[in-house]
Design an enzyme around this catalytic site. Structure first.
Site, mmCIF file in Angstrom:
data_model
loop_
_atom_site.group_PDB
_atom_site.id
_atom_site.type_symbol
_atom_site.label_atom_id
_atom_site.label_comp_id
_atom_site.label_asym_id
_atom_site.label_seq_id
_atom_site.Cartn_x
_atom_site.Cartn_y
_atom_site.Cartn_z
ATOM 1 N N GLU A 149 -8.979 -11.782 5.972
ATOM 2 C CA GLU A 149 -8.047 -11.279 6.631
ATOM 3 C C GLU A 149 -8.250 -11.187 8.214
ATOM 4 O O GLU A 149 -7.337 -11.366 9.153
ATOM 5 C CB GLU A 149 -7.727 -10.021 6.213
ATOM 6 C CG GLU A 149 -6.338 -9.166 6.898
ATOM 7 C CD GLU A 149 -6.110 -7.939 6.484
ATOM 8 O OE1 GLU A 149 -6.609 -7.206 5.594
ATOM 9 O OE2 GLU A 149 -5.083 -7.280 6.894
ATOM 10 N N GLY A 155 -10.213 -2.346 3.105
ATOM 11 C CA GLY A 155 -11.190 -1.668 4.197
ATOM 12 C C GLY A 155 -11.679 -2.823 5.123
ATOM 13 O O GLY A 155 -11.341 -4.071 5.169
ATOM 14 N N ASP A 209 2.734 -5.384 2.585
ATOM 15 C CA ASP A 209 1.372 -4.767 2.986
ATOM 16 C C ASP A 209 1.837 -3.198 3.298
ATOM 17 O O ASP A 209 1.376 -2.348 2.467
ATOM 18 C CB ASP A 209 0.948 -5.507 4.096
ATOM 19 C CG ASP A 209 -0.541 -5.298 4.110
ATOM 20 O OD1 ASP A 209 -1.065 -4.793 3.239
ATOM 21 O OD2 ASP A 209 -1.152 -5.564 5.173
ATOM 22 N N HIS A 233 0.853 -1.315 0.145
ATOM 23 C CA HIS A 233 0.010 0.157 -0.123
ATOM 24 C C HIS A 233 0.971 1.097 -0.035
ATOM 25 O O HIS A 233 1.817 1.374 0.964
ATOM 26 C CB HIS A 233 -1.154 -0.125 1.280
ATOM 27 C CG HIS A 233 -1.778 -1.071 1.193
ATOM 28 N ND1 HIS A 233 -3.383 -0.769 0.597
ATOM 29 C CD2 HIS A 233 -1.827 -2.455 1.766
ATOM 30 C CE1 HIS A 233 -3.870 -1.923 0.934
ATOM 31 N NE2 HIS A 233 -3.234 -2.843 1.336
#
Ligand SMILES: [Zn+2]
Length: 359
Positions: free
Chosen positions: A215, A185, A292, A22
């Site tokens: 997740e 999200g 990540d 990200h």
């Protein structure tokens, strides 16, 4: 068991890809400080020592919620084209320093958008930074657009519209381009299936698809992701709870984008030892290792490969994972083949070390 420093050095030199990274989670603390001064954004601290704990979660991070609080500090800084270009450029530099040869950078542009800086401009600023980074440091990249679960249909339509306008199916390695869609999200409150129409449209248009699923809880979102035929799954930790779904992932060879430290920090798994990455690998699931959020977690990809060693992976297996990840890149086959050749010849010169470690 912590990995041998010589193994860490070897893993740093191993050619790698990062396919779950990200942009907003990859800022250097020093850059947060610089940008806050440049754009006169008042933060609770104005020294590097003061800023770092605000933008990096420590081992005490209690939940995904606490993890997401960091973004409250970071986001006001990400609404300027030059700032976005800078963080994308610096991310490429950080990747190049540990021999990540290709990075797929993802972001939810609507989270950064303003009326004067819309999603398309956010993506363009990102591409500009990645392109400049590729020329200066050699690491190539692509962009994945995240739809955001808490956003309404209008915002997600805007993000998806920008993605469609900038999507380049026949991109070259040398030219960063927008290549795919993701959904990010709170998966507890906003189930994947509510976003089905985006994935169906993406598939019709040849846009590559991935989705955060399984997740933080349960398997319903994993089930939905498979139903929607997404090409890759972000995390997928809870796959362990359903042998039928696990078998389906193995049968379809759907790769998991694993982020070990991320999963430990957000308490998706209770601790490192219980992370299922090795179990997945042994079950035949294509596993990829990724950062990540390298900035927020205070890690790099070499650290993640080291965590995999702690979970029982051999260096040879990790070389296989690095090489295998190329098959799952959102790039045309000839570009993947080119990258794979380069990896193969580089890894061939490195494997004696792995052999020694295995002996
Ligand atoms: Zn993620």
């Amino acid at each position: 068991m912590s990995p041998d420093p010589r193994d860490i050095d070897w893993l740093r030199r191993l050619p790698k890809t990062d396919i779950h990274c990200h942009l907003d989670g990859s800022l250097r603390p020093q850059t947060v400080l610089d940008l806050s001064r440049q754009y006169k954004v008042k933060l609770p601290a104005d020294t590097l020592e003061g800023i770092t704990p605000l933008v990096q979660v420590g081992p005490t991070c209690g939940s995904l919620r606490e993890f997401l609080d960091v973004f409250d500090v970071i986001y006001p800084l990400l609404r300027h084209p030059a700032a976005v270009e800078r963080i994308a450029y610096e991310l490429v530099e950080d990747c190049a320093l540990e021999n990540i040869r290709h990075v797929e950078v993802r972001l939810a542009p609507e989270l950064q958008a303003l009326s004067s800086f819309d999603s398309e401009k956010v993506l363009e600023a990102t591409l500009k930074g990645l392109d400049r980074g590729a020329r200066d440091f050699g690491t190539t990249s692509s962009v994945i657009v995240c739809l955001f679960r808490a956003h309404g249909p209008a915002e997600n339509r805007r993000a998806f519209g920008a993605l469609k306008r900038l999507f380049r199916p026949q991109t070259k390695l040398s030219q960063p381009a927008v290549v795919g869609v993701d959904l990010a999200g709170d998966e507890a409150r906003y189930p994947t299936i509510q976003f089905a129409s985006f994935f169906e449209e993406a598939q019709e248009l040849g846009i590559h698809t991935t989705c955060h699923a399984g997740e933080t809880l349960g398997t319903a979102n994993l089930e939905a992701a498979l139903q929607l035929s997404v090409m890759r799954i972000g995390h997928g930790i809870h796959l362990m709870e359903d042998q039928r779904l696990l078998a389906e992932v193995v049968r379809r060879k759907v790769p998991l984008e694993v982020g070990i430290t991320s999963n430990v920090s957000t308490k998706s798994v209770p601790n490192l030892a219980s992370h299922p990455a090795r179990t997945f690998h042994q079950a035949g699931v294509p596993v990829t290792l990724n950062t990540d959020d390298r900035g927020i977690l205070g890690i790099d990809l070499t650290h993640e490969y080291g965590q995999a060693v702690a979970l029982g992976f051999s260096l040879e297996e990790l070389a296989g994972i690095a090489l295998g990840s190329i098959d799952h890149l959102f790039l045309p086959a000839p570009e993947r083949a080119r990258l794979k050749l380069a990896f193969e010849s580089e890894i061939a010169t490195m494997l004696p070390r792995a052999g020694r470690a295995l002996a």
